[in-house]
Write an enzyme that holds these catalytic residues in place. Structure first.
Site, PDB file in Angstrom:
ATOM      1  N   LYS A  82     -60.246  -3.513-100.274  1.00  0.00           N
ATOM      2  CA  LYS A  82     -61.227  -2.998 -99.304  1.00  0.00           C
ATOM      3  C   LYS A  82     -62.450  -2.482-100.058  1.00  0.00           C
ATOM      4  CE  LYS A  82     -61.397   0.110 -95.272  1.00  0.00           C
ATOM      5  NZ  LYS A  82     -60.655   1.113 -94.477  1.00  0.00           N
ATOM      6  N   SER A 108     -60.416   0.235 -89.582  1.00  0.00           N
ATOM      7  CA  SER A 108     -61.566  -0.253 -90.311  1.00  0.00           C
ATOM      8  C   SER A 108     -61.247  -1.291 -91.394  1.00  0.00           C
ATOM      9  CB  SER A 108     -62.272   0.934 -90.974  1.00  0.00           C
ATOM     10  OG  SER A 108     -61.436   1.536 -91.944  1.00  0.00           O
ATOM     11  N   SER A 119     -56.594   3.025 -89.889  1.00  0.00           N
ATOM     12  CA  SER A 119     -57.405   1.916 -90.398  1.00  0.00           C
ATOM     13  C   SER A 119     -56.649   0.845 -91.186  1.00  0.00           C
ATOM     14  CB  SER A 119     -58.558   2.454 -91.253  1.00  0.00           C
ATOM     15  OG  SER A 119     -59.563   2.963 -90.428  1.00  0.00           O
TER      16      SER A 119
END
Lengths: 483, 470
Positions: free
Chosen positions: A75, A150, A174
């Site tokens: 990420k 996310s 997330s």
């Protein structure tokens, strides 16, 4: 064990393929499908091939571990030395840290191969990955739907099998929510089990790094590779020295279902989760229903605490030391204002303002302080549950993936999609989301297994039961070996 | 004077730990800009603070030396404000649970200045303005500080000076800071208000920021006193504000008023765990505290019989005191030790810094040996002083300079002969002495000293001379 990573590792160790070959295959797949999926935002192929060669040497010398030579995705809010780390925000558009996050160091040391950085909501603020400054990733299960967020890029990369595994971060769901929306496994470890050093902070008391994988056994392998105390993160804690042992035996384990998690849940989704719960019972688990009244306060508590911390954490992005700086300004103050106005997206600005407001004198007691008290109350109620029970089972989200573009005009409903995941972060608990079926529209549904603090292996084992006994049908998709 | 001055101090003291409060960077003063830095102290994204254990220990040490209660369960807070020298846009400090509370500093008059609290925090970087460009140096960022907040118990510029000097001395004694105001390792914010004598009510205060010299503090307080007195005399109200002192004009000026007061949005620092200090740790630190300055001064005077002048000269320097105490532990007399230290030794140490550092090529043992020779009447003070100067210059031992002949002194017959000679050669001094001018006799001592190169026992010579004259 059913797991892509186990199989890839065996093939690399036996010499059936090399890390270099494997990496090249993944690169080819990424080049083919990423332009439409938008799962990766920065590709690091050149470095990946070099790292693969190093990994091949390690494999040849019989050193390293289970992840040696296997590519992965990261990420974009996790720092990588010399590589873009932007949090998918314009304000960090050119930011290259000169240090690695603790998890990256750990993976580097075992010869893991980084393919690239994945798309996400700007600064991890969002539930659809649509607040990314690079545009949203698409859900590989159905391109008309969002990935969730996310960590949407990480979930999409794994779901599309353009990454054997990925790391995400989870502040209020997330990792778990996009895993559920994309039909993969997402594990948020206990707060403190994985070092946050080098994870760009959103809500510091809630943030936690964890794996997104095809299977539960994969999740356990990655978790083992990244966990443990770190002297650079005071909130990190020592975890078991021994590798996680996945035990699919559920006989005698005590599972609680909290009514509050299921209130108003769509019948189709409810039925899928109840189906899995019945399997647990059939294999000897004791299932009871409980009430955790404070769950009702979890969502506002989360948004107050996370935004308060974010407003402070994001104060440093002023264009002075690194990142984006507005072009025209009259003085320093003006430069900071213009930089932040132009550099941050709308959702981030909204949360900074919200967080600033709840910490302001005159409002602090009514919002932030009250939220902290309610947080303690929820923790206390969770502690009570885990005095009597081993695990909680809940939906990962009250909804399946949103249609693309839907949440822009439906902010409250979007915030509400975190309702089942945020209590876990508020209490610092470990939780995993595993796929438990699909709705009639063909969208994946995630089921959440929650454990007591540092009972991560119990959570993983209970999830592994589903994988080992195939209780979720074909829904735990192993992923093809790319050759 | 119609008004009483009411003043409280907020004093920032840089702690002398080797590394910064939240990272491993050096705290050394100076250095090329931005060379004592890392991701943590420059607030890079993803970096996290790790609390330096020594900072907590030093804070406790300071607290105990100022008679504070130690909060054994404490935490850090974020103080949010935006300024280029603060790279995280928040300072990690302490808000509602400071490390130390409720202490005092005793002045020589016996008056106590209350200490409200002491908390630990990080320093900010520094802006450097050069030819119209502003640069930022983060070397100082993350250097540990304690902020010592006093009660509004200070009622004159003189008391303020003594309070700051006492703080400085105590911090140096206990080894937590060098408190060099000129280098910024000690800085004061001065709060001042006025009230009519006898009133219990506090007036509106102003705060003068960042004072880094004792004389500026006194001047600023005097100026601010008359400024506020003028306002009150005119029947107006003092406006609460933050001020700066202009050292060139000697005036204070307003930096910001109450309306622009910042809202720091304090909240608990989530990256740092609650600090839990075992009682045993507090006790160990308490047990390791040295004798504090005022107690030492009083002991030197009353117990050791050192004259007040010498005691005051010595007690300011912790290392000098240690040397002195070692020498008397070797059996040397406090009187001669203190005389020689404040005489020959201090002459060799020109600056405050030199005395503070006290790096002399002289062991307390050799020094004590020399002093014992005076104590035993083997040599006189003058010879001792001369010898000491040579030892300090060349780094030699007592035996290198004093021969057996020196130590043998002057034999009685020879001394009697010299005394007779002195009386015969100084008829005028003798006459003056007889006329009642006691001091006139020193001319005769001088004669004896010169004739014996300082070896003669002047006490004995005095007896002989007086016998001869009478």
């Amino acid at each position: 064990m059913k797991g892509l990573l186990t199989r890839l590792s065996a093939m690399l160790r036996s010499g059936e393929t090399s890390s270099y070959e494997l990496t090249k295959k993944y690169i080819a797949e990424i080049e083919k499908s990423n332009p439409s999926l938008n799962a990766y935002v920065h590709l690091t192929f050149e470095r990946a091939l070099k790292d693969a060669e190093t990994a091949d040497k390690m494999l040849k010398n019989g050193v390293g571990g289970a992840l040696t030579g296997i590519p992965y995705a990261l990420k974009d809010n996790i720092c990588t030395d010399g590589l873009l780390t932007t949090c998918c925000s314009r304000i960090l558009c050119d930011f290259k840290p000169y240090y690695n996050a603790a998890v990256v160091e750990k993976l580097n040391s075992v010869g893991a191969v980084l393919l690239g950085k994945t798309n996400m909501d700007e600064f991890a603020m969002g539930s659809t990955s649509e607040t990314s400054c690079y545009g949203a990733p698409l859900n590989p299960r159905n391109l008309s739907y969002v990935t969730g967020g996310s960590s949407g890029g990480s979930a999409a990369a794994v779901a599309a099998n353009i990454a054997p595994y990925a790391l995400g971060s989870d502040t209020g769901g997330s990792i778990r929510q996009p895993a559920a929306f994309c039909g993969v496994v997402g594990f948020k470890p206990t707060y403190g089990a994985v070092s946050r050093y080098g994870l760009i902070a959103y809500g510091s008391s809630l943030d936690q790094i964890g794996p997104i994988t095809h299977t539960v056994s994969d999740a356990a392998l990655v978790y083992d590779a990244i966990r443990g105390a770190d002297v650079r993160d005071m909130t990190s804690a020592a975890t078991d020295a021994a590798p996680t042992v996945l035990d699919p035996e559920v006989k005698g384990i005590k599972i609680a279902l909290a009514d509050e998690f299921f209130e108003g849940l769509d019948g189709e989704m409810k039925a899928l989760i109840e189906g899995v719960v019945k399997k647990y019972e059939a294999y000897g688990a004791e299932v009871s229903s409980v009430s955790i009244p404070s769950l009702k306060t979890a969502l506002p508590v989360y948004y107050i605490i996370a935004c308060a911390e974010a407003s402070s954490n994001l104060g440093r992005y002023d264009g002075i030391r690194y990142g984006f700086r507005a072009a025209d300004y009259s003085d320093v103050d003006d430069m900071v204002v213009r930089t932040r106005t132009q550099g941050f997206g709308k959702e981030v600005q909204k949360r900074i303002m919200l967080g600033t407001y709840v910490l302001s004198s005159g409002y602090f007691d009514a919002y932030y302080k009250k939220a902290c008290l309610l947080r303690e109350k929820l923790k206390g109620e969770m502690d009570k549950v885990f005095e009597k029970f081993d695990l909680l089972i809940a939906p990962t989200a009250p909804v399946t993936a949103f249609k693309r573009g839907y949440s822009g005009g439906n902010a409250i409903e979007t915030y509400h999609s975190d309702v089942c995941t945020v209590p876990v972060n508020i209490a610092g608990l470990p939780a995993i989301s595993i796929p438990c079926g699909k709705t009639k529209t063909g969208l994946p549904v995630g089921m959440q297994i929650i454990g007591d603090r540092f009972a991560d292996s119990a959570v993983l084992s209970a999830a592994y039961f589903c994988e080992a006994e195939s209780v979720c049908g074909e829904e735990i998709y192993e992923g093809d070996v790319r050759l | 004077m119609k008004y009483e001055l009411v003043s409280g101090f907020e004093t920032h003291v840089e702690l002398a730990t080797a590394t910064k409060i939240f990272c491993g960077c050096t705290t050394a003063f100076g250095g090329s800009p931005n060379t004592h830095c890392c991701p943590v102290c420059t607030g890079q994204p993803g970096a996290l603070p790790v609390l330096n254990r020594r900072v907590v220990e030093f804070g406790i040490r300071a607290g105990l030396a100022l008679n504070c209660k130690i909060n054994t369960v404490t935490h850090l807070d974020r103080k949010n404000y935006c300024y280029p020298d603060l790279p995280k846009a928040y300072q990690i400090s302490q808000y509602d649970k400071p490390l130390c509370e409720h202490g005092w500093v005793e002045l020589e008059s016996g008056k106590r200045i209350g200490i409200t609290r002491i908390h630990i925090e990080e320093d900010a970087g520094k802006l450097v303005h050069e030819r119209g460009v502003t640069y930022i140096d983060y070397n100082r960022g993350g250097v540990p500080l304690i902020e010592i907040v006093s009660e509004p118990d200070i009622s004159s510029p003189e008391e303020a000076r003594e309070y700051v000097e006492k703080l400085q001395l105590i911090m140096r004694y206990i080894g937590v800071s060098d408190c060099k105001m000129q280098e910024g390792s000690m800085r004061c914010d001065v709060n001042i208000s006025l009230r009519v004598h006898g009133s219990d009510e506090l007036g509106t205060r102003t705060e003068i920021k960042n004072m880094n010299s004792l004389s500026f503090i006194e001047r600023a307080m005097e100026y601010e006193y008359s400024r506020q007195a003028e306002i009150l005399d005119a029947g107006k109200k003092v406006e609460q504000c933050t001020m700066r002192f202009d050292e060139h004009t000697g005036e204070t000026y307003v930096m910001r008023t109450k309306e622009d007061a910042q809202d720091y949005r304090y909240f608990p620092e989530p990256d740092i765990l609650t600090v839990v200090i075992p009682e045993s740790k507090v006790k160990a630190i308490s047990d390791s505290l040295p004798e504090l300055p005022l107690a030492k001064l009083r002991r030197y005077i009353t117990e050791l019989g050192v004259n007040e002048h010498n005691a005051r000269l010595m007690y300011r320097y912790a290392k000098v005191c240690r040397f002195f105490e070692e020498a008397i532990a070797e059996g040397a007399s406090a009187k001669h030790c203190s005389n020689l230290i404040t005489g020959a030794v201090f002459s060799a140490l020109a600056t405050e810094e030199d005395k503070e550092q006290f790096s002399v090529s002289l062991s307390s043992k050799e020094f004590a040996k020399l002093v014992r020779l005076i104590d035993d009447g083997k040599i006189n003070f003058t010879l001792a002083q001369m010898t000491l100067s040579r030892m300090l210059a060349d780094g030699g031992n007592v035996d290198d300079y004093l021969t057996a002949a020196d130590l043998a002194g002057v034999d009685e017959g020879e001394l009697e002969r010299l005394c007779a000679e002195a009386v015969a050669n100084n008829p005028r001094a003798v006459a003056d002495f007889k006329a009642g001018k006691e001091k006139a006799i020193s001319a005769l001592y001088g004669y004896i000293k010169r004739a014996t190169q300082g070896k003669a026992d002047i006490k004995k010579a005095d007896e002989i001379i007086k016998k001869l004259i009478n």
